[in-house]
Design a protein around this motif. Structure first.
Motif, PDB file in Angstrom:
ATOM      1  N   THR A  25       0.850  -1.188   0.000  1.00 28.10           N
ATOM      2  CA  THR A  25       0.000   0.000   0.000  1.00 28.10           C
ATOM      3  C   THR A  25       0.885   1.238   0.000  1.00 28.10           C
ATOM      4  O   THR A  25       2.043   1.188   0.433  1.00 28.10           O
ATOM      5  N   GLU A  82       0.613   5.671   0.594  1.00 31.88           N
ATOM      6  CA  GLU A  82      -0.136   6.892   0.880  1.00 31.88           C
ATOM      7  C   GLU A  82       0.724   8.072   0.467  1.00 31.88           C
ATOM      8  O   GLU A  82       1.919   8.097   0.713  1.00 31.88           O
ATOM      9  N   TYR A 132      -2.683  10.966  -5.685  1.00 32.23           N
ATOM     10  CA  TYR A 132      -2.770   9.512  -5.701  1.00 32.23           C
ATOM     11  C   TYR A 132      -1.389   8.927  -5.962  1.00 32.23           C
ATOM     12  O   TYR A 132      -0.471   9.623  -6.370  1.00 32.23           O
TER      13      TYR A 132
END
Length: 182
Positions: free
Chosen positions: A124, A126, A131
Motif C-alpha cells: 500500500t 499513501e 494519488y
C-alpha cells in the motif's frame, strides 16, 4: 489691497488641492510551500500608506493549476485604494509543490518451504498530495541447491508528480523437507 486714497481692490485666488497620487503598496513575499502544509501556512498581509489619508486594501485570490495533481499557484491580487479612488495593485504568488514521495508499506519478508504456494501480497502507499500507483518487479535468485532460492519483489510507488519511493520484500524459499520413501 488699499492705496493711500483709501481705494480698495479685492482679488480672490482659488487654490484647488487634488489627490492624484496613488497610495504605496508593500506586498508580502512570494512563497513556495509543500502541498501538505499549504492550507495551514500564513501567506502574509500587504501594507499601504497614502500621503493624503487612509488607504484600504482588498485582496482577490485565484488558483492556477500546476502540471500535476497536488501542484498549483495561488495568485493574491492586492489593491490599495485611497479616498480619492487612486489605487495601486500588486500580486503575491504562492507556489504550491508536491515534493514528497509516497509512503510505501510492504508485506513482511517471509521464509517458506519450496512446496508452498508463493502468492503476491499487495503493498500500500499513501501520498501527502495526490494519488500513487504501485508497480512490482520480481527477481528470482537461485540458491545453493534445487529448491532453494530467493524472490526479491521491488515495490515502487509513484505519485502524480513523479515522486517515487521503493522498497524490497524478500522471500526466502528453502527445501527443508526430507523425501519420503514409499
Amino acid at each position: 489691497a488699499t492705496d493711500c486714497a483709501g481705494y480698495v481692490s479685492i482679488h480672490e485666488q482659488t487654490i484647488t488641492v487634488i489627490d492624484n497620487v496613488a497610495p504605496t503598496l508593500e506586498l508580502p513575499v512570494a512563497l513556495t510551500v509543500s502541498c501538505d502544509v499549504a492550507d495551514s501556512t500564513p501567506f502574509g498581509n500587504a501594507a499601504s500608506t497614502d500621503a493624503c489619508g487612509e488607504s484600504t486594501i482588498s485582496v482577490v485570490e485565484s488558483i492556477v493549476a500546476g502540471n500535476c495533481s497536488g501542484t498549483y499557484e495561488i495568485h493574491r491580487l492586492f489593491t490599495a485604494t485611497d479616498p480619492c479612488l487612486n489605487s495601486t495593485s500588486g500580486t503575491q504568488i504562492i507556489t504550491v509543490i508536491d515534493d514528497g514521495a509516497p509512503v510505501l508499506a510492504l508485506p513482511f519478508d517471509i521464509t517458506g518451504e519450496c512446496s508452498d504456494n508463493i502468492v503476491l501480497l499487495p503493498a500500500t502507499a499513501e501520498d501527502n498530495c495526490s494519488y500513487s500507483e504501485i508497480t512490482v518487479l520480481e527477481t528470482t535468485v537461485p540458491g545453493n541447491s534445487i529448491g532453494n532460492y530467493t524472490i526479491a519483489r521491488l515495490f515502487s510507488a509513484t505519485d502524480a508528480c513523479g515522486n517515487t519511493s521503493s522498497a524490497t520484500q524478500v522471500i526466502t524459499v528453502q527445501d527443508t523437507t526430507s523425501p519420503s520413501l514409499i
